[in-house]
Design an enzyme around this catalytic site. Structure first.
Site, PDB file in Angstrom:
ATOM      1  N   SER A  11       0.841  -1.198   0.000  1.00  0.00           N
ATOM      2  CA  SER A  11       0.000   0.000   0.000  1.00  0.00           C
ATOM      3  C   SER A  11       0.876   1.247   0.000  1.00  0.00           C
ATOM      4  O   SER A  11       1.655   1.489   0.918  1.00  0.00           O
ATOM      5  CB  SER A  11      -0.890   0.021   1.238  1.00  0.00           C
ATOM      6  OG  SER A  11      -1.429   1.321   1.396  1.00  0.00           O
ATOM      7  N   HIS A  36      -1.246  -1.169  -4.195  1.00  0.00           N
ATOM      8  CA  HIS A  36      -2.538  -0.827  -3.593  1.00  0.00           C
ATOM      9  C   HIS A  36      -2.553   0.680  -3.342  1.00  0.00           C
ATOM     10  O   HIS A  36      -1.641   1.224  -2.709  1.00  0.00           O
ATOM     11  CB  HIS A  36      -2.685  -1.617  -2.292  1.00  0.00           C
ATOM     12  CG  HIS A  36      -3.993  -1.421  -1.591  1.00  0.00           C
ATOM     13  ND1 HIS A  36      -5.132  -2.107  -1.930  1.00  0.00           N
ATOM     14  CD2 HIS A  36      -4.350  -0.612  -0.558  1.00  0.00           C
ATOM     15  CE1 HIS A  36      -6.129  -1.744  -1.139  1.00  0.00           C
ATOM     16  NE2 HIS A  36      -5.677  -0.827  -0.294  1.00  0.00           N
ATOM     17  N   ASP A  38      -4.638   3.825  -1.795  1.00  0.00           N
ATOM     18  CA  ASP A  38      -5.698   4.199  -0.857  1.00  0.00           C
ATOM     19  C   ASP A  38      -6.130   5.635  -1.073  1.00  0.00           C
ATOM     20  O   ASP A  38      -5.427   6.567  -0.690  1.00  0.00           O
ATOM     21  CB  ASP A  38      -5.178   4.043   0.580  1.00  0.00           C
ATOM     22  CG  ASP A  38      -5.019   2.593   0.973  1.00  0.00           C
ATOM     23  OD1 ASP A  38      -6.010   1.843   0.865  1.00  0.00           O
ATOM     24  OD2 ASP A  38      -3.903   2.201   1.366  1.00  0.00           O
ATOM     25  N   MET A  40      -8.567   8.613  -0.143  1.00  0.00           N
ATOM     26  CA  MET A  40      -9.391   9.019   1.015  1.00  0.00           C
ATOM     27  C   MET A  40      -9.839  10.464   0.853  1.00  0.00           C
ATOM     28  O   MET A  40      -9.040  11.319   0.442  1.00  0.00           O
ATOM     29  CB  MET A  40      -8.556   8.929   2.295  1.00  0.00           C
ATOM     30  CG  MET A  40      -7.965   7.563   2.541  1.00  0.00           C
ATOM     31  SD  MET A  40      -6.986   7.591   4.046  1.00  0.00           S
ATOM     32  CE  MET A  40      -6.378   5.905   4.036  1.00  0.00           C
ATOM     33  N   HIS A  69      -8.318   1.480  -3.951  1.00  0.00           N
ATOM     34  CA  HIS A  69      -9.269   1.321  -2.843  1.00  0.00           C
ATOM     35  C   HIS A  69      -9.897   2.684  -2.584  1.00  0.00           C
ATOM     36  O   HIS A  69      -9.241   3.575  -2.053  1.00  0.00           O
ATOM     37  CB  HIS A  69      -8.478   0.787  -1.629  1.00  0.00           C
ATOM     38  CG  HIS A  69      -9.268   0.633  -0.380  1.00  0.00           C
ATOM     39  ND1 HIS A  69      -8.668   0.329   0.829  1.00  0.00           N
ATOM     40  CD2 HIS A  69     -10.597   0.725  -0.123  1.00  0.00           C
ATOM     41  CE1 HIS A  69      -9.590   0.241   1.768  1.00  0.00           C
ATOM     42  NE2 HIS A  69     -10.766   0.490   1.217  1.00  0.00           N
ATOM     43  N   MET A  71     -11.965   5.085  -0.673  1.00  0.00           N
ATOM     44  CA  MET A  71     -12.597   5.409   0.609  1.00  0.00           C
ATOM     45  C   MET A  71     -13.187   6.804   0.487  1.00  0.00           C
ATOM     46  O   MET A  71     -12.731   7.760   1.127  1.00  0.00           O
ATOM     47  CB  MET A  71     -11.557   5.315   1.739  1.00  0.00           C
ATOM     48  CG  MET A  71     -11.188   3.876   2.078  1.00  0.00           C
ATOM     49  SD  MET A  71      -9.668   3.747   3.034  1.00  0.00           S
ATOM     50  CE  MET A  71      -8.486   3.693   1.690  1.00  0.00           C
ATOM     51  N   MET A 140     -11.592  -5.479   5.535  1.00  0.00           N
ATOM     52  CA  MET A 140     -10.730  -4.567   6.294  1.00  0.00           C
ATOM     53  C   MET A 140     -10.407  -5.202   7.639  1.00  0.00           C
ATOM     54  O   MET A 140     -11.303  -5.620   8.381  1.00  0.00           O
ATOM     55  CB  MET A 140     -11.430  -3.220   6.549  1.00  0.00           C
ATOM     56  CG  MET A 140     -11.607  -2.325   5.339  1.00  0.00           C
ATOM     57  SD  MET A 140     -10.125  -1.999   4.367  1.00  0.00           S
ATOM     58  CE  MET A 140      -9.062  -1.197   5.584  1.00  0.00           C
ATOM     59  N   ASP A 178      -6.788  -6.205   4.230  1.00  0.00           N
ATOM     60  CA  ASP A 178      -6.105  -4.907   4.239  1.00  0.00           C
ATOM     61  C   ASP A 178      -6.114  -4.334   5.646  1.00  0.00           C
ATOM     62  O   ASP A 178      -7.177  -4.097   6.214  1.00  0.00           O
ATOM     63  CB  ASP A 178      -6.853  -3.981   3.261  1.00  0.00           C
ATOM     64  CG  ASP A 178      -6.233  -2.596   3.128  1.00  0.00           C
ATOM     65  OD1 ASP A 178      -5.126  -2.374   3.661  1.00  0.00           O
ATOM     66  OD2 ASP A 178      -6.862  -1.745   2.467  1.00  0.00           O
TER      67      ASP A 178
HETATM   68  C1  DX5 Z   1      -6.235   1.829   5.578  1.00  0.00           C
HETATM   69  C2  DX5 Z   1      -5.747   1.412   4.217  1.00  0.00           C
HETATM   70  C3  DX5 Z   1      -4.686   0.381   4.203  1.00  0.00           C
HETATM   71  C4  DX5 Z   1      -3.415   0.778   4.879  1.00  0.00           C
HETATM   72  C5  DX5 Z   1      -2.617  -0.453   5.174  1.00  0.00           C
HETATM   73  O1  DX5 Z   1      -7.306   2.706   5.403  1.00  0.00           O
HETATM   74  O2  DX5 Z   1      -6.852   0.908   3.478  1.00  0.00           O
HETATM   75  O3  DX5 Z   1      -4.427  -0.015   2.870  1.00  0.00           O
HETATM   76  O4  DX5 Z   1      -2.640   1.649   4.108  1.00  0.00           O
HETATM   77  O5  DX5 Z   1      -1.453  -0.067   5.830  1.00  0.00           O
HETATM   78  P1  DX5 Z   1      -0.776  -0.999   6.936  1.00  0.00           P
HETATM   79  O6  DX5 Z   1      -0.387  -2.246   6.240  1.00  0.00           O
HETATM   80  O7  DX5 Z   1       0.359  -0.180   7.401  1.00  0.00           O
HETATM   81  O8  DX5 Z   1      -1.833  -1.249   7.991  1.00  0.00           O
HETATM   82 ZN    ZN Z   2      -6.508  -0.001   1.456  1.00  0.00          ZN
END
Ligand code: DX5
Ligand code: ZN
Length: 218
Positions: A11, A36, A38, A40, A69, A71, A140, A178
């Protein structure tokens, strides 16, 4: 154990953002299968990360599959912009799209893979009616919004329930996990039925990312 190939998806949230191209190259050389991403919006989750312009900038720097992903509260208007920016798969939250069939079909109609994800507090059964529409299903194992949190082992019960339901529906669907994934808990994730492991801190913050990826894989 899943019959799907194991994929490791670092990620990018855990990378050093001052040198993204180098950071991505490092994990690609280290054997990552996917990247990956993320996204947000500060509304669905209490944090803002990055979006379309970052994908556009990094797309020419790597051949890794972009596993995005989302969010964000209202993903539909952003599907085409993310595809144009280089996404290969788009995963949406069931909490933002309680009736996701049309949006999932829209994603597939754009020739992208589609995924559906749920938060730790959402019952796993909410996903069951839509499994046949998916290319991946994501569980999650932390509250979404931040990297570096501890793995919640209750997520494994959801993985097992999904694995059983996927078998009952006789479909072919990989399960992704994740949040807080590391070489110590990767084995229990894989025995529960996970084949795609997302790992931020465990890969990007590792002194030796090749070793970290190899340890996650085995
Ligand atoms: C959280 C994200 C994850 C996060 C994972 O909202 O969706 O992808 O970056 O990071 P680690 O592996 O550090 O928990
Ligand atoms: Zn994620």
């Amino acid at each position: 154990m899943s019959t799907h190939p194991t994929r490791i998806a670092p990620s990018l949230l855990a990378a050093d953002f001052s040198c993204l191209a180098q950071q991505i190259d490092r994990v690609e050389q280290a054997g990552a299968d996917w990247l990956h991403l993320d996204v947000m919006d500060g509304r669905f989750v209490p944090n803002i990360s990055f979006g379309i312009p970052i994908l556009e900038s990094i797309r020419p720097k790597t051949r890794l599959f972009f596993d995005v992903h989302l969010m964000i509260v209202d993903p539909q208007p952003y599907l085409a912009p993310f595809k144009d920016a280089g996404a290969n798969s788009l995963t949406i939250h069931i909490e933002t799209c309680p009736q996701p069939t049309s949006i999932l079909r829209e994603i597939r109609a754009m020739d992208l893979q589609c995924g559906l994800v749920l938060n730790p507090s959402t019952p796993v059964e909410t996903l069951f009616p839509f499994l046949g529409e998916l290319d991946l299903v994501l569980v999650m194992s932390v509250e979404p919004g931040f990297g570096g949190q501890s793995f919640q082992p209750q997520a494994l019960q959801k993985v097992e329930a999904l694995r059983d339901e996927i078998e009952r529906q006789a479909i072919h669907l990989p399960i992704q996990i994740d949040g807080g994934v590391n070489p110590q808990n990767a084995t229990s994730c894989r025995s529960a039925g996970v084949s795609i492991l997302v790992a931020g801190s465990a890969v990007f913050r590792a002194e030796d990312p090749s070793r970290a990826i190899a340890d996650l894989r085995t």
